[in-house]
Write a protein that holds these residues in place. Structure first.
Motif: not given
Ligand SMILES: [Zn+2]
Length: 481
Positions: A134-140
């Motif tokens: 939820r916090a970083e939908p495109r994260g590594t």
């Protein structure tokens, strides 16, 4: 006439390892009052962490958080370093401190997920990974987090019927809740082939020795009940092992390896064991210690420990821990394999494997798992003797995942049963067609166990049809086996 053999398959999961989360230097804004010396120490520690020198990193970050207790990034990296040396409880506390100081660091959430997972708290791990998504939908780490959630949720579902975890001298009940399988005495020594990994990126010659050592550790633990022999001929082997750097060969992104065990009505019949030579996603090199853990775990599955232990110290714990501490079998691992093989044969007579529960291990949407699910449907239909529909399912399973050797075996079983039924009802011409198709597959697979019976059946049917010269040829083939 030949009887339907219930071929089944199983798939086992491995969970993700910790991924290094050192902060980019440029992103770190130390709190006010932090001296340039401390910043310099932070950068040195971050280098250690990036180079996986966890002990050194942990010493330095420990020092930094004592000097600057409100330095959130230092707590995050300290937590990550502590995970690297296997101090998970301490790591958890540091990661929680980091997130409470700076809630806008999504990577902490991912790291928290791996930490909970290493501690065996699957619900908390799922929760942390979901928060990260939820916090970083495109994260590594999105693919890893998604894969871990799927795997952990299926693992939770799989173990939902078990009573709460109690420490005991073995975990046989935990690993056999989907049914019990072991290698029968008639198939010992179990012949093992290890395909050389030369040319596979990330492979090192030491890996083969580590795999052999892992086999030996379980053999020793069985106190003579399991016997093995190595062969250089894959066609002679019941357990075939190979190395890969391609995660698509496995049932989930977050795996370190995989064992597919194919049992029949006698017990375990064949196993394909795959070990990854790199970490998924990062493609970074795996350490000898990590490979050792993965090998021990997969060999445990290969020998019949189908499920997972819920105790993080055991080799059969569902998550392969990334640290280098205490690699080897625990007394619980040793007691469990011994109990499985020491059990009287009568106890195994009515043990059926719950295919629907076994097949849901790993990521259900992966090609391998979809193929396994389709294969399981085919097996059920085969039991009803609906041969055309069963064949259709097996063919589809093969299309989804062509390297599925046990599906080929099931196609052979389907044709041999179909042929037997046709022969029993007087349709000899049709019986010849189906028996020949089955024999063709078994010959390709060098299946010396089932081939004689089928050749015998075919020669009987040919003689019924007075196709004597063909029958003589088949009988000659039978003798030459
Ligand atoms: Zn496993």
């Amino acid at each position: 006439m030949s009887r339907v053999k219930k071929l089944a398959c199983c798939l086992f999961i491995l969970l993700s390892s910790t991924v290094c989360l050192a902060q980019e230097d440029s992103l770190v804004r130390p709190p006010s009052g932090v001296t340039p010396q401390t910043v310099s120490l932070f950068n040195k520690a971050a280098d250690d962490l990036n180079s996986k020198r966890y002990q050194e990193a942990s010493d330095k970050f420990g020092q930094i958080v004592r000097i600057a207790p409100n330095f959130a990034e230092a707590h995050l990296n300290y937590g990550t370093s502590l995970q690297g040396i296997g101090a998970y409880k301490e790591a958890l506390s540091e990661l929680r401190t980091a997130i409470s100081m700076k809630p806008d660091m999504p990577n902490v959430l991912y790291s928290l997920g791996t930490c909970y997972q290493n501690l065996g708290d699957l619900k908390a791990a799922i929760n942390a990974y979901k928060q990260y998504l939820r916090a970083e939908p495109r994260g590594t780490f999105v693919p890893m987090a998604q894969s871990s959630i799927t795997v952990l949720e299926t693992e939770l579902q799989r173990t939902s019927g078990l009573s709460s975890f109690e420490d005991s001298s073995n975990y046989l009940a935990e690993v056999t809740q989907n049914g019990m399988v072991r290698w029968p005495e008639s198939r010992m020594p179990i012949r093992i082939y290890i395909k050389p990994g030369d040319g596979v990126p990330g492979y090192r010659p030491a890996f083969a020795a580590i795999l052999r050592q892992s086999f030996q550790e379980w053999v020793d633990a069985s106190r003579g009940k399991i016997r093995i022999a190595y062969t250089n001929d894959p066609q002679q082997a019941a357990v075939k092992c190979h190395w890969t750097n391609n995660t698509r060969e496995l049932s989930t992104l977050s795996e370190g390896g995989q064992a597919i065990v194919v049992p029949d009505n006698l017990g375990a019949r064949s196993t394909t064991l795959v070990i990854l030579t790199v970490f998924p996603l990062s493609n970074s090199l795996v350490s000898d210690g990590y490979v050792h853990r993965v090998c021990l775990h997969e060999v445990g599955h290969a020998f019949g420990l189908y499920g997972h232990s819920r105790s993080p110290e055991d080799a059969m714990f569902g998550t392969i821990r990334p640290d280098e501490r205490g690699i080897g079998l625990t007394s619980r691992d040793r007691n469990t394999i011994y109990s499985l093989y020491a059990m009287p044969a009568e106890k195994f007579a009515n043990q059926n494997i719950n295919m629907s529960r076994v097949a849901m291990s790993g990521d259900p949407s992966s090609p391998l798992n979809r193929s396994i699910a389709m294969n399981a449907e085919g097996v059920e239909i085969l039991k009803q003797k609906n041969y055309p529909l069963a064949l259709q399912k097996f063919e589809t399973a093969l299309q989804i995942y062509p390297a599925n050797e046990f599906v080929q075996s099931n196609i052979a079983v389907c044709y041999s049963s179909w042929g037997a039924d046709e022969a029993n009802t007087g349709h000899y011409e049709q019986a010849v067609v189906y028996l020949k198709k089955s024999i063709e597959i078994l010959e390709l697979q060098h299946d010396k166990e089932r081939l004689p019976l089928l050749l015998k059946n075919l020669s009987l049917v040919l003689r019924k049809l007075q196709r004597t010269s063909e029958a003589v040829q088949i009988e000659a083939k039978l003798k030459s086996l």
